[in-house]
Write a protein that holds these residues in place. Sequence first.
Motif, PDB file in Angstrom:
ATOM      1  N   VAL A 179       0.819  -1.215   0.000  1.00 29.43           N
ATOM      2  CA  VAL A 179       0.000   0.000   0.000  1.00 29.43           C
ATOM      3  C   VAL A 179       0.852   1.264   0.000  1.00 29.43           C
ATOM      4  O   VAL A 179       0.491   2.257  -0.610  1.00 29.43           O
ATOM      5  CB  VAL A 179      -1.010   0.040   1.166  1.00 29.43           C
ATOM      6  CG1 VAL A 179      -2.134  -0.939   0.935  1.00 29.43           C
ATOM      7  CG2 VAL A 179      -0.357  -0.218   2.505  1.00 29.43           C
ATOM      8  N   ASP A 180       1.982   1.233   0.691  1.00 24.43           N
ATOM      9  CA  ASP A 180       2.862   2.404   0.692  1.00 24.43           C
ATOM     10  C   ASP A 180       4.176   2.028   0.024  1.00 24.43           C
ATOM     11  O   ASP A 180       4.774   1.011   0.364  1.00 24.43           O
ATOM     12  CB  ASP A 180       3.139   2.866   2.122  1.00 24.43           C
ATOM     13  CG  ASP A 180       1.890   3.439   2.764  1.00 24.43           C
ATOM     14  OD1 ASP A 180       1.339   4.389   2.199  1.00 24.43           O
ATOM     15  OD2 ASP A 180       1.478   2.935   3.825  1.00 24.43           O
ATOM     16  N   LEU A 201       2.372   5.691 -13.369  1.00 28.22           N
ATOM     17  CA  LEU A 201       0.973   6.151 -13.315  1.00 28.22           C
ATOM     18  C   LEU A 201       0.898   7.379 -12.412  1.00 28.22           C
ATOM     19  O   LEU A 201       1.384   7.358 -11.281  1.00 28.22           O
ATOM     20  CB  LEU A 201       0.095   5.025 -12.760  1.00 28.22           C
ATOM     21  CG  LEU A 201      -1.426   5.236 -12.836  1.00 28.22           C
ATOM     22  CD1 LEU A 201      -1.895   5.420 -14.265  1.00 28.22           C
ATOM     23  CD2 LEU A 201      -2.166   4.055 -12.205  1.00 28.22           C
ATOM     24  N   ASN A 202       0.311   8.462 -12.935  1.00 26.61           N
ATOM     25  CA  ASN A 202       0.244   9.701 -12.159  1.00 26.61           C
ATOM     26  C   ASN A 202      -1.038  10.452 -12.506  1.00 26.61           C
ATOM     27  O   ASN A 202      -1.767  10.051 -13.412  1.00 26.61           O
ATOM     28  CB  ASN A 202       1.496  10.554 -12.451  1.00 26.61           C
ATOM     29  CG  ASN A 202       1.743  11.621 -11.395  1.00 26.61           C
ATOM     30  OD1 ASN A 202       0.947  11.814 -10.479  1.00 26.61           O
ATOM     31  ND2 ASN A 202       2.849  12.328 -11.520  1.00 26.61           N
ATOM     32  N   ILE A 203      -1.281  11.570 -11.798  1.00 21.83           N
ATOM     33  CA  ILE A 203      -2.520  12.319 -12.028  1.00 21.83           C
ATOM     34  C   ILE A 203      -2.300  13.469 -13.016  1.00 21.83           C
ATOM     35  O   ILE A 203      -3.139  14.363 -13.123  1.00 21.83           O
ATOM     36  CB  ILE A 203      -3.122  12.839 -10.704  1.00 21.83           C
ATOM     37  CG1 ILE A 203      -2.148  13.781  -9.995  1.00 21.83           C
ATOM     38  CG2 ILE A 203      -3.450  11.674  -9.778  1.00 21.83           C
ATOM     39  CD1 ILE A 203      -2.783  14.508  -8.821  1.00 21.83           C
ATOM     40  N   TYR A 214       5.860  18.323 -12.503  1.00 18.88           N
ATOM     41  CA  TYR A 214       5.592  18.780 -11.137  1.00 18.88           C
ATOM     42  C   TYR A 214       4.345  18.139 -10.524  1.00 18.88           C
ATOM     43  O   TYR A 214       4.018  18.360  -9.365  1.00 18.88           O
ATOM     44  CB  TYR A 214       5.482  20.319 -11.085  1.00 18.88           C
ATOM     45  CG  TYR A 214       4.287  20.890 -11.830  1.00 18.88           C
ATOM     46  CD1 TYR A 214       3.062  21.069 -11.199  1.00 18.88           C
ATOM     47  CD2 TYR A 214       4.378  21.236 -13.176  1.00 18.88           C
ATOM     48  CE1 TYR A 214       1.977  21.580 -11.871  1.00 18.88           C
ATOM     49  CE2 TYR A 214       3.292  21.744 -13.867  1.00 18.88           C
ATOM     50  CZ  TYR A 214       2.094  21.924 -13.202  1.00 18.88           C
ATOM     51  OH  TYR A 214       1.010  22.423 -13.884  1.00 18.88           O
ATOM     52  N   GLY A 227       1.678  15.143  -9.125  1.00 22.06           N
ATOM     53  CA  GLY A 227       1.737  13.905  -8.351  1.00 22.06           C
ATOM     54  C   GLY A 227       2.279  14.062  -6.952  1.00 22.06           C
ATOM     55  O   GLY A 227       2.598  15.171  -6.513  1.00 22.06           O
ATOM     56  N   ASN A 228       2.364  12.944  -6.245  1.00 24.16           N
ATOM     57  CA  ASN A 228       2.917  12.978  -4.888  1.00 24.16           C
ATOM     58  C   ASN A 228       4.440  12.831  -4.933  1.00 24.16           C
ATOM     59  O   ASN A 228       5.026  12.613  -5.981  1.00 24.16           O
ATOM     60  CB  ASN A 228       2.255  11.910  -4.011  1.00 24.16           C
ATOM     61  CG  ASN A 228       2.376  10.522  -4.595  1.00 24.16           C
ATOM     62  OD1 ASN A 228       3.348  10.223  -5.279  1.00 24.16           O
ATOM     63  ND2 ASN A 228       1.398   9.676  -4.343  1.00 24.16           N
ATOM     64  N   GLU A 229       5.054  12.982  -3.758  1.00 23.83           N
ATOM     65  CA  GLU A 229       6.512  13.039  -3.705  1.00 23.83           C
ATOM     66  C   GLU A 229       7.161  11.738  -4.214  1.00 23.83           C
ATOM     67  O   GLU A 229       8.135  11.778  -4.961  1.00 23.83           O
ATOM     68  CB  GLU A 229       6.944  13.306  -2.262  1.00 23.83           C
ATOM     69  CG  GLU A 229       8.318  13.939  -2.180  1.00 23.83           C
ATOM     70  CD  GLU A 229       8.834  14.003  -0.752  1.00 23.83           C
ATOM     71  OE1 GLU A 229       8.028  13.829   0.191  1.00 23.83           O
ATOM     72  OE2 GLU A 229      10.045  14.191  -0.592  1.00 23.83           O
ATOM     73  N   VAL A 247       6.148   9.553  -6.395  1.00 22.89           N
ATOM     74  CA  VAL A 247       6.078   9.415  -7.851  1.00 22.89           C
ATOM     75  C   VAL A 247       7.082  10.342  -8.524  1.00 22.89           C
ATOM     76  O   VAL A 247       7.780   9.950  -9.465  1.00 22.89           O
ATOM     77  CB  VAL A 247       4.633   9.699  -8.343  1.00 22.89           C
ATOM     78  CG1 VAL A 247       4.584   9.792  -9.843  1.00 22.89           C
ATOM     79  CG2 VAL A 247       3.692   8.610  -7.869  1.00 22.89           C
ATOM     80  N   THR A 263      -2.811   2.436  -5.464  1.00 18.81           N
ATOM     81  CA  THR A 263      -3.226   3.059  -6.723  1.00 18.81           C
ATOM     82  C   THR A 263      -3.557   2.008  -7.784  1.00 18.81           C
ATOM     83  O   THR A 263      -4.569   2.123  -8.489  1.00 18.81           O
ATOM     84  CB  THR A 263      -2.082   3.969  -7.234  1.00 18.81           C
ATOM     85  OG1 THR A 263      -1.750   4.893  -6.200  1.00 18.81           O
ATOM     86  CG2 THR A 263      -2.474   4.717  -8.473  1.00 18.81           C
TER      87      THR A 263
END
Lengths: 331, 331
Positions: free
Chosen positions: B139-140, B171-173, B178, B180-182, B184, B222
């Motif tokens: 999960v993390d 995979l990112n948003i 710049y 996404g989370n750290e 990624v 994710t």
Amino acid sequence: MGGDFGPRITVPACLEALALHPELHIYLIGQSSLIDPLLANSNVSLKRLTVIDCQDFVSMDDKPSYALRHRQNSSMAKALQMVNEGAVSACVSAGNTGALMALSRKTLGMLPGVDRPAIISAVPTSEGCCYLLDLGANVDCSAEHLLQFALMGSGMVKAVEGIERPRVALLNIGTETYKGNEQVRLAAERLKVQPQLNYIGFIEADSVFDHCADVIVCDGFTGNIALKSSEGLARFIAAKLRINFSQNIYRRMLGWLARPVLKELQQQIDPGRRNGAAFLGLQGIVIKSHGGANQDHFVCAISQAVQDIHTDVPGRIRDTIASQLGQLSRE
Amino acid sequence: MGGDFGPRITVPACLEALALHPELHIYLIGQSSLIDPLLANSNVSLKRLTVIDCQDFVSMDDKPSYALRHRQNSSMAKALQMVNEGAVSACVSAGNTGALMALSRKTLGMLPGVDRPAIISAVPTSEGCCYLLDLGANVDCSAEHLLQFALMGSGMVKAVEGIERPRVALLNIGTETYKGNEQVRLAAERLKVQPQLNYIGFIEADSVFDHCADVIVCDGFTGNIALKSSEGLARFIAAKLRINFSQNIYRRMLGWLARPVLKELQQQIDPGRRNGAAFLGLQGIVIKSHGGANQDHFVCAISQAVQDIHTDVPGRIRDTIASQLGQLSRE
């Protein structure tokens, strides 16, 4: 000025929305040289449409921090200032999401007790729709943030759907209490003791469309992935159906006969039909249209704003949060 | 013994797989009182099928930690011990995913240089398929874990698809650096300097089905959300199609005529057709079938094991990781 198509989509959509909502008055803020020609042949009464010329605009590539520093005179910033001054009741934009979020937050400010705004949108389900948040405003969220999202989502669904106690679920990778990451598990502990919430537990992503919850809460990274995965699959299926129904003359004929049925399906799964994601937690109404929205989709986004104004979504959220804060201070 | 249906699905599927793969020998480990009656009327030569009686089994509700402590004599543990001893080449199970992962890790051990196993599966795309990992084992994940997943996924796709330099995406948003989370963003920095990888950048979840990458890497939370969201939508669409094609006699007739076309679609989007997720990073081959798999789907999972044995997936992954570790030690 925003979105993939700019005024040539948004202006005709505004005219359509004016015809649809007799009480609506629209202020179009942007480059009048682009807007005016699109109004020339309109037969809608222009008494209910005001064009405010504004040369500067936020581009789709501007980073949120850049927009905050350099786009204070843009059409987007101007629209939000008008919401803040009470000159208008809501702002609708198809522009840069990050910039819209940053400028909204700075211009309108947050509701008391809310740390961060969240993006919420309706998702079709087997028996209507459910609401999913956050859809991308916050990539990392604490349990406290998820609790605030749950309260805001519940407040909004109460207002717009008229459901007295909306069923709230947390999106997770399993339904057992030990599943998921730490934030989700901690959030579950917080949500289940809130009398303001009708918390029903964890929900897996494949159940989102089964109508087993009214509000589904997750961090913005997860929500964005869930929404876009299903959008991608919907597009994939639509393409496969087109190919499958065009392989030979017989199938093409069959496809032509089945067109009304397939069109119905397309409408049932078209995310554009529910276009218009609300930014919750702000002192005002801001609706974000999909950048790729067509005219019909942008009309939906305007209608969403009209609905949120009529049902006073920010007020309902303020009440929900205040009732939770009141309970905290009593404890 | 596992899955929603147990031996009455898995045993007939084994018989079918034996007919399909002439070189295959299957060991069925479980309660022989349940297995033997299902073999009674079989016409497949039983020389290639050995039943090993084992009374204990992992239940679907056992937590991984419970399975590790109390299920060392279960059919699942026994199967993994046989892989470890070299008595068999792979283990296939439709049972409890968390328990299978925990027991696999303990029994088989990890490949050198791999911290955590990852679950990988094929996803249909417009021009074939791509591989998505991790699907829920972790999960993390840190950037280092995501890098290891990328190397393992790339090694596997090289082996099973014969692609020399598989295109690897995160995979990112959003696709901007710049976003996404750290984890990624840090992973992107690591991936782009690996000569072993053909890293192509971020990919959004709606592009997963567009065949723009061969390996898509993400954390297990994710990946699970992405896979299950699309499974949920596929089910939703199938149900809508059934309803739309049965509203009146004309539509029912049309649906009957269009059945071959719709069936084709169902097969194209059926996740069961690609049933059989591999656990990568272990010193051995372990394939997890969907718990709800039917007979055809379970045959796919066995075929996946056969393919992974023939192409020596763990060996290829060991080579890929070793080449990266070698490069690190030279630096």
